[in-house]
Write an enzyme that holds these catalytic residues in place. Sequence first.
Site, short mmCIF file in Angstrom:
data_model
loop_
_atom_site.label_atom_id
_atom_site.label_comp_id
_atom_site.label_asym_id
_atom_site.label_seq_id
_atom_site.Cartn_x
_atom_site.Cartn_y
_atom_site.Cartn_z
N ARG A 19 48.05 30.92 26.51
CA ARG A 19 48.29 32.33 26.98
C ARG A 19 49.56 32.72 27.47
NH1 ARG A 19 44.49 35.48 31.52
NH2 ARG A 19 45.46 37.31 31.27
N ASP A 32 49.33 38.66 26.09
CA ASP A 32 48.62 39.58 26.75
C ASP A 32 48.83 41.10 26.24
OD1 ASP A 32 47.34 38.02 28.54
OD2 ASP A 32 47.42 39.21 30.22
N HIS A 72 38.84 46.27 33.75
CA HIS A 72 39.25 44.61 34.06
C HIS A 72 39.76 44.72 35.76
CE1 HIS A 72 40.45 40.36 33.42
NE2 HIS A 72 41.17 40.82 34.83
N LEU A 73 38.87 44.46 36.74
CA LEU A 73 38.80 44.38 37.87
C LEU A 73 38.95 43.04 38.62
CD1 LEU A 73 36.65 47.53 38.81
CD2 LEU A 73 39.00 47.51 37.93
N GLY A 74 39.97 42.57 38.55
CA GLY A 74 40.27 41.17 39.14
C GLY A 74 41.28 41.10 40.21
N ARG A 128 35.02 41.10 48.78
CA ARG A 128 33.80 40.47 49.67
C ARG A 128 34.20 40.69 51.26
NH1 ARG A 128 33.51 35.10 46.11
NH2 ARG A 128 35.79 35.73 46.31
N GLY A 131 34.63 43.55 38.90
CA GLY A 131 33.79 44.56 38.27
C GLY A 131 32.46 43.81 37.96
N GLU A 156 38.48 35.26 28.52
CA GLU A 156 39.80 35.18 28.00
C GLU A 156 40.30 34.04 27.30
OE1 GLU A 156 40.89 36.42 31.98
OE2 GLU A 156 42.17 38.04 31.32
P1 ADP Z 1 42.02 36.86 38.95
O1 ADP Z 1 42.52 38.10 38.46
O2 ADP Z 1 42.43 35.88 39.70
O3 ADP Z 1 41.38 35.97 37.66
P2 ADP Z 1 39.01 37.49 39.22
O4 ADP Z 1 38.96 37.90 37.89
O5 ADP Z 1 38.53 36.07 39.45
O6 ADP Z 1 40.59 37.32 39.67
O7 ADP Z 1 38.56 38.26 40.55
C1 ADP Z 1 38.87 37.72 41.77
C2 ADP Z 1 38.27 38.73 42.91
O8 ADP Z 1 37.08 38.99 42.61
C3 ADP Z 1 38.24 38.28 44.40
O9 ADP Z 1 39.64 38.37 45.06
C4 ADP Z 1 37.39 38.99 44.91
O10 ADP Z 1 38.09 40.33 45.45
C5 ADP Z 1 36.37 39.73 43.89
N1 ADP Z 1 34.93 39.31 43.80
C6 ADP Z 1 34.52 37.99 43.39
N2 ADP Z 1 33.18 37.73 43.81
C7 ADP Z 1 32.88 38.81 44.52
C8 ADP Z 1 31.74 39.40 44.90
N3 ADP Z 1 30.61 38.76 45.03
N4 ADP Z 1 31.54 40.78 45.60
C9 ADP Z 1 32.91 41.56 45.53
N5 ADP Z 1 33.83 40.94 45.18
C10 ADP Z 1 33.96 39.70 44.58
#
Ligand code: ADP
Length: 373
Positions: free
Chosen positions: A62, A119, A178-180, A255, A303, A358
Amino acid sequence: MRILVIDTGSSSVKFSVYDIPAGTECFASEIERATSIEDALALVPAALVKADMQSFDAVGHRVAHGGERFVQATKIDDAVIAGIEACSSLAPLHNPPALAGIAMTRKAWGNLPQVVVFDTAFHHAMPARAITYAVPEAWRQASVRRYGFHGPSHQYIMERVADELGTAATQLRIVSCHLGNGASVCAIDRGQSVDTSMGLTALEGLVMGTRSGDIDPGLFGYLNRTLGLSIADIEAALYRKSGLAGLSGIGNDVRDIEAQAAQGNKDAALALDVFCYRIRKYIGAYAAAMGGLDVLAFTGGIGEHSANVRSRVCTGFEYLGLLFDEEHNAKVKLSGFEAPQLQQVASRVKVLVTQTREQWMIARQTYALLKKE
Ligand code: ADP
């Protein structure tokens, strides 16, 4: 064909082995918190041996930024590496670690074909009106334009949604969220990315874990004049001290922020408010860009797991024909690759949530390229 996928981030290396076209994940692991990315990468070959996974036929990598040059998955040679190096100034946190990953796998498995998946590639055909910043021509000549990221994730979501609904992607107007830690929204109009919230860099758009997303670019001059901050100071703070962490004061994990907001912490509540409001603005904008909306899809850690965020994002879109079902939403538990629907029966817009894949997309694109040869 067995494919090793390497996803080298700024602080961790994810690696996995897939059997394609069967689509089976044979192995997946991650090395975090090593002293340097080179140290983390050096541990990968031994980890594969230990898992009895040393036999594969190709390697897929990637890479965040392909600039204007790379618009599809590309087989690696010296010229391609030089091209990725040339894009590093556009993604200083992400392209150099990916190059270190490529150097490691070429050294360890130099006889195997190696492919890079960008990406930015899924967004390469966005229309000029969406990619163009209204800035001086000399800047635009210097590659200043919008590119977009999270391509493998948004493309996977498009395909997964189409599959789940039994409708061709070419008949759907999808907004993929996409919410990470990094977060972006993509408008996918009948199979084609037509706009996305990240731009020249991965800083534009949504509020993220530690990144600000959209700001008024005027703040550079203002902060320089009033607080004496340099461009480097401001840029570093926009990447690392802003977003959910900067607003909540309690870190970037949703969280924790949700728990604190529920206990009356006003900063945590504001952080969630700004985060969800920004997503809603983009959904409205992209519905306008596509002339309507058929599907809203959620993925990424937030998400996938935060029923609260999904609910806040989806409430109030009745005028678009989206009737959200809170009971379905509260019950979501993703254990595999299911894609539950969260709308009421009478809703015209479908709402789906699913785990992104991904690395699996990178394996598939690597396979598709090598099969053509
Ligand atoms: P990355 O972009 O680093 O790959 P991820 O897609 O793994 O990130 O998302 C990480 C985020 O997801 C954490 O920082 C946290 O905010 C959120 N998250 C994970 N589990 C939960 C949950 N059970 N409830 C709310 N938010 C969560």
